[in-house]
Design a protein around this motif. Structure first.
Motif, PDB file in Angstrom:
ATOM      1  N   ARG A 181       0.839  -1.208   0.000  1.00 41.36           N
ATOM      2  CA  ARG A 181       0.000   0.000   0.000  1.00 41.36           C
ATOM      3  C   ARG A 181       0.869   1.251   0.000  1.00 41.36           C
ATOM      4  NH1 ARG A 181      -3.930   2.169   4.813  1.00 41.36           N
ATOM      5  NH2 ARG A 181      -4.976   3.828   3.614  1.00 41.36           N
ATOM      6  N   LEU A 182       1.971   1.208   0.736  1.00 37.98           N
ATOM      7  CA  LEU A 182       2.904   2.337   0.744  1.00 37.98           C
ATOM      8  C   LEU A 182       3.480   2.564  -0.645  1.00 37.98           C
ATOM      9  CD1 LEU A 182       4.689   4.494   2.035  1.00 37.98           C
ATOM     10  CD2 LEU A 182       6.241   2.674   2.780  1.00 37.98           C
ATOM     11  N   TYR A 183       3.886   1.474  -1.308  1.00 40.42           N
ATOM     12  CA  TYR A 183       4.435   1.602  -2.659  1.00 40.42           C
ATOM     13  C   TYR A 183       3.383   2.168  -3.620  1.00 40.42           C
ATOM     14  CZ  TYR A 183       8.327  -1.435  -1.128  1.00 40.42           C
ATOM     15  OH  TYR A 183       9.422  -1.978  -0.495  1.00 40.42           O
ATOM     16  N   GLU A 184       2.150   1.696  -3.498  1.00 45.69           N
ATOM     17  CA  GLU A 184       1.089   2.199  -4.364  1.00 45.69           C
ATOM     18  C   GLU A 184       0.855   3.687  -4.130  1.00 45.69           C
ATOM     19  OE1 GLU A 184      -2.239  -0.240  -3.451  1.00 45.69           O
ATOM     20  OE2 GLU A 184      -1.371  -2.064  -4.344  1.00 45.69           O
ATOM     21  N   LEU A 185       0.894   4.093  -2.866  1.00 46.11           N
ATOM     22  CA  LEU A 185       0.730   5.510  -2.543  1.00 46.11           C
ATOM     23  C   LEU A 185       1.853   6.342  -3.155  1.00 46.11           C
ATOM     24  CD1 LEU A 185      -0.673   7.811  -1.032  1.00 46.11           C
ATOM     25  CD2 LEU A 185       0.645   7.163   1.018  1.00 46.11           C
ATOM     26  N   CYS A 186       3.074   5.830  -3.113  1.00 47.26           N
ATOM     27  CA  CYS A 186       4.208   6.556  -3.689  1.00 47.26           C
ATOM     28  C   CYS A 186       4.053   6.721  -5.202  1.00 47.26           C
ATOM     29  CB  CYS A 186       5.521   5.854  -3.360  1.00 47.26           C
ATOM     30  SG  CYS A 186       6.024   6.047  -1.632  1.00 47.26           S
ATOM     31  N   HIS A 187       3.510   5.705  -5.868  1.00 50.53           N
ATOM     32  CA  HIS A 187       3.244   5.816  -7.309  1.00 50.53           C
ATOM     33  C   HIS A 187       2.247   6.941  -7.584  1.00 50.53           C
ATOM     34  CE1 HIS A 187       5.480   2.586  -9.215  1.00 50.53           C
ATOM     35  NE2 HIS A 187       5.110   1.740  -8.266  1.00 50.53           N
ATOM     36  N   ILE A 188       1.235   7.031  -6.741  1.00 47.49           N
ATOM     37  CA  ILE A 188       0.235   8.089  -6.888  1.00 47.49           C
ATOM     38  C   ILE A 188       0.864   9.455  -6.676  1.00 47.49           C
ATOM     39  CG2 ILE A 188      -1.839   9.088  -5.821  1.00 47.49           C
ATOM     40  CD1 ILE A 188      -2.694   6.152  -5.190  1.00 47.49           C
ATOM     41  N   VAL A 189       1.644   9.575  -5.602  1.00 48.35           N
ATOM     42  CA  VAL A 189       2.253  10.865  -5.266  1.00 48.35           C
ATOM     43  C   VAL A 189       3.294  11.260  -6.310  1.00 48.35           C
ATOM     44  CG1 VAL A 189       3.605  12.102  -3.526  1.00 48.35           C
ATOM     45  CG2 VAL A 189       1.768  10.573  -2.811  1.00 48.35           C
ATOM     46  N   ARG A 190       3.966  10.275  -6.899  1.00 45.25           N
ATOM     47  CA  ARG A 190       4.954  10.580  -7.945  1.00 45.25           C
ATOM     48  C   ARG A 190       4.311  11.404  -9.062  1.00 45.25           C
ATOM     49  NH1 ARG A 190       9.711  11.912  -8.754  1.00 45.25           N
ATOM     50  NH2 ARG A 190       8.511  13.573  -9.698  1.00 45.25           N
ATOM     51  N   LYS A 191       3.123  11.013  -9.472  1.00 44.85           N
ATOM     52  CA  LYS A 191       2.428  11.743 -10.532  1.00 44.85           C
ATOM     53  C   LYS A 191       1.960  13.110 -10.043  1.00 44.85           C
ATOM     54  CE  LYS A 191       0.809   7.485 -12.741  1.00 44.85           C
ATOM     55  NZ  LYS A 191      -0.398   6.671 -13.105  1.00 44.85           N
ATOM     56  N   LEU A 192       1.551  13.177  -8.774  1.00 39.67           N
ATOM     57  CA  LEU A 192       1.009  14.427  -8.250  1.00 39.67           C
ATOM     58  C   LEU A 192       2.078  15.498  -8.066  1.00 39.67           C
ATOM     59  CD1 LEU A 192      -1.483  13.043  -5.579  1.00 39.67           C
ATOM     60  CD2 LEU A 192      -2.035  13.987  -7.832  1.00 39.67           C
ATOM     61  N   VAL A 193       3.330  15.089  -7.820  1.00 42.35           N
ATOM     62  CA  VAL A 193       4.377  16.091  -7.589  1.00 42.35           C
ATOM     63  C   VAL A 193       5.110  16.491  -8.866  1.00 42.35           C
ATOM     64  CG1 VAL A 193       4.735  15.357  -5.195  1.00 42.35           C
ATOM     65  CG2 VAL A 193       6.167  14.372  -6.995  1.00 42.35           C
ATOM     66  N   ASP A 194       4.803  15.831  -9.978  1.00 45.78           N
ATOM     67  CA  ASP A 194       5.470  16.190 -11.232  1.00 45.78           C
ATOM     68  C   ASP A 194       5.309  17.672 -11.583  1.00 45.78           C
ATOM     69  OD1 ASP A 194       6.653  13.759 -11.716  1.00 45.78           O
ATOM     70  OD2 ASP A 194       5.104  13.038 -13.084  1.00 45.78           O
ATOM     71  N   PRO A 195       4.130  18.277 -11.414  1.00 49.87           N
ATOM     72  CA  PRO A 195       4.005  19.701 -11.738  1.00 49.87           C
ATOM     73  C   PRO A 195       4.877  20.603 -10.869  1.00 49.87           C
ATOM     74  CG  PRO A 195       1.833  18.670 -11.626  1.00 49.87           C
ATOM     75  CD  PRO A 195       2.823  17.681 -11.089  1.00 49.87           C
ATOM     76  N   TYR A 196       5.344  20.092  -9.724  1.00 51.77           N
ATOM     77  CA  TYR A 196       6.187  20.878  -8.826  1.00 51.77           C
ATOM     78  C   TYR A 196       7.681  20.626  -9.079  1.00 51.77           C
ATOM     79  CZ  TYR A 196       1.745  21.333  -6.330  1.00 51.77           C
ATOM     80  OH  TYR A 196       0.432  21.584  -6.001  1.00 51.77           O
ATOM     81  N   HIS A 197       7.989  19.796 -10.081  1.00 50.97           N
ATOM     82  CA  HIS A 197       9.363  19.462 -10.480  1.00 50.97           C
ATOM     83  C   HIS A 197      10.149  18.863  -9.313  1.00 50.97           C
ATOM     84  CE1 HIS A 197      13.270  20.649 -12.810  1.00 50.97           C
ATOM     85  NE2 HIS A 197      12.795  19.467 -13.191  1.00 50.97           N
ATOM     86  N   ILE A 198       9.529  17.938  -8.614  1.00 53.66           N
ATOM     87  CA  ILE A 198      10.161  17.269  -7.477  1.00 53.66           C
ATOM     88  C   ILE A 198      10.933  16.050  -7.983  1.00 53.66           C
ATOM     89  CG2 ILE A 198       9.746  16.080  -5.282  1.00 53.66           C
ATOM     90  CD1 ILE A 198       9.272  19.152  -5.286  1.00 53.66           C
ATOM     91  N   GLY A 199      12.191  15.934  -7.560  1.00 51.71           N
ATOM     92  CA  GLY A 199      13.064  14.898  -8.084  1.00 51.71           C
ATOM     93  C   GLY A 199      12.682  13.486  -7.685  1.00 51.71           C
ATOM     94  N   ARG A 200      12.301  13.309  -6.409  1.00 52.38           N
ATOM     95  CA  ARG A 200      12.055  11.944  -5.933  1.00 52.38           C
ATOM     96  C   ARG A 200      10.892  11.889  -4.951  1.00 52.38           C
ATOM     97  NH1 ARG A 200      17.254   9.905  -3.019  1.00 52.38           N
ATOM     98  NH2 ARG A 200      17.403  12.133  -2.537  1.00 52.38           N
ATOM     99  N   VAL A 201      10.175  10.787  -5.002  1.00 51.68           N
ATOM    100  CA  VAL A 201       9.277  10.379  -3.923  1.00 51.68           C
ATOM    101  C   VAL A 201       9.914   9.142  -3.307  1.00 51.68           C
ATOM    102  CG1 VAL A 201       6.995   9.491  -3.325  1.00 51.68           C
ATOM    103  CG2 VAL A 201       7.226  11.311  -5.037  1.00 51.68           C
ATOM    104  N   ILE A 202      10.038   9.117  -1.992  1.00 52.23           N
ATOM    105  CA  ILE A 202      10.735   8.007  -1.334  1.00 52.23           C
ATOM    106  C   ILE A 202       9.811   7.305  -0.353  1.00 52.23           C
ATOM    107  CG2 ILE A 202      12.711   7.301   0.057  1.00 52.23           C
ATOM    108  CD1 ILE A 202      14.210   9.718  -0.884  1.00 52.23           C
ATOM    109  N   ALA A 203       9.677   6.001  -0.497  1.00 51.68           N
ATOM    110  CA  ALA A 203       8.958   5.168   0.461  1.00 51.68           C
ATOM    111  C   ALA A 203       9.897   4.822   1.608  1.00 51.68           C
ATOM    112  CB  ALA A 203       8.454   3.899  -0.215  1.00 51.68           C
TER     113      ALA A 203
END
Length: 396
Positions: A181-203
């Motif tokens: 579930r944590l990994y799935e959440l990170c996949h979701i957040v990865r897409k959400l932070v793209d407009p903010y030009h964030i380099g990484r989402v880390i689980a």
């Protein structure tokens, strides 16, 4: 003929000329550890193999206040490199050393509470089907888990935080919240932070039931934005070469350019895997390993003695790797940024990185202070007979 790159994650050797922009003028991971051990009851740090490869002499090039270490005959090429990229983060350092400097600024979250934009937090909660989030601030991972771990277990709200890096970190309990579930959440957040030009989402998964018992596990995953142009890894893969990523290397490059991924948790396991590849990887291979413990366990936690002991343990394995090399092989030990364990806060420090290159047939000597980390990638491309990269100059 093969190339093996070992990144001693965060092992900088002196602040860069522009370190003042980051508040890091005077930071020096190697020097502070060397001096700190010399002045501590435990005595001088014992890293004879790295010093024989020219580590001390490379550090002196950057910081002439250090001993010259010129009584030691270098057994490899030694020097340092400056960073063209504008950050002091893991992706910038790794991408640049593979020929791709990060030309634009990453996005960063402000040092406010809350740190995340309200619309981003609302989207994370909505898309992740969460009861809310905890944290929402700049924090040390181990400290915020200690502070909020019990509330996380009770409420089911993940712990979300950031740092001076371009990163959105999510800590959650492996069983109470669920690892997948944590990994799935990170996949979701990865897409959400793209407009903010964030380099990484880390689980950042952890275990334990109450304060004082919480521990992060080795099941961390980095979800990086993909490199925006080909790196040496992509060039090698396109040329039909084996490209082996060990540890968190595949995550850093968003799995681009890697033909074989080897999961390894901790420096010892990473070194075991690297030596195994030195024995078995086919001709023309590129083996790329990240030794994360220096940064994760000691640099960020400002543990000078622990960092020194990890360097000593690494140093003892160097002869094992050297013994596994074949004629024509090249090994490069380097870093991606600094993380001075005596510096204020818990963030990375903007530093030069060492370049220690050796192998059968590699003539030793100084290579000076290089103007970009990309000289490493260009040298690897030259060594493996690959097409040259657009950035960097080979030191071979």
């Amino acid at each position: 003929m093969r190339a093996i790159i070992g990144v001693l994650d965060s092992f900088g050797i002196g602040s860069l000329p522009d370190a003042d922009r980051f508040g890091d003028t005077g930071a020096n991971t190697f020097a502070r550890i060397w001096e700190g051990c010399s002045n501590a009851p435990r005595g001088m740090m014992q890293i004879p193999n790295l010093m024989a490869l020219g580590l001390g002499r490379a550090a002196h090039l950057v910081d002439p206040a250090l001993p010259a270490f010129d009584g030691m005959t270098a057994q490899g090429l030694f020097g340092a490199a400056q960073e063209l990229s504008k950050g002091k983060d893991t992706p910038s350092g790794h991408w640049e050393m593979m020929g791709l400097p990060v030309e634009e600024d990453w996005g960063y979250f402000p040092k406010t509470v809350p740190t995340f934009p309200a619309e981003l937090t609302e989207a994370v909660i909505r898309e992740g089907k969460l009861p809310g989030i905890l944290g929402d601030c700049h924090a040390s991972g181990t400290e915020i888990i200690e502070q909020l771990g019990e509330e996380h277990i009770k409420t089911g709200k993940p712990i979300c935080y950031t740092s001076a890096d371009s990163v959105y970190q999510i800590a959650a309990h492996e069983t109470h919240f669920g690892l997948e579930r944590l990994y799935e959440l990170c996949h979701i957040v990865r897409k959400l932070v793209d407009p903010y030009h964030i380099g990484r989402v880390i689980a950042r998964p952890f275990v334990g039931e109450k304060r004082g018992q919480f521990q992060r596990t080795g099941n961390r995953h980095d979800y990086a934005t993909p490199p925006y142009r080909p790196t040496v890894l992509d060039v090698a893969k396109t040329a039909g070469r084996e490209v082996v990523g060990i540890g968190k290397i595949p995550d850093i490059f968003a799995h681009s350019g890697v033909t074989q991924e080897i999961v390894a948790h901790g420096n010892e396991a990473v070194f075991d895997a690297t030596i195994a590849q030195a024995k078995s990887a086919p001709d023309g291979s590129l083996v790329f390993a990240n030794f994360v413990d220096f940064d994760m366990l000691y640099g960020h936690r400002r543990n000078l003695i622990g960092y020194a002991e990890a360097l000593e343990a690494f140093d003892k394995r160097v002869p094992d790797l050297a013994a596994a090399l074949k004629p024509g092989d090249l090994v490069v030990f380097t870093a991606d940024h600094g993380c001075d364990p005596t510096w204020t806060g818990s963030d990375h420090t903007r530093e030069h990185i060492p370049i220690l290159a050796f192998g059968p047939g590699i003539a030793p000597g100084p290579i000076g202070i290089r103007t970009t980390f990309a000289d490493i990638g260009q040298s690897v491309a030259h060594h493996l007979g690959l097409n040259p990269m657009p950035v960097g100059t080979s030191f071979l």
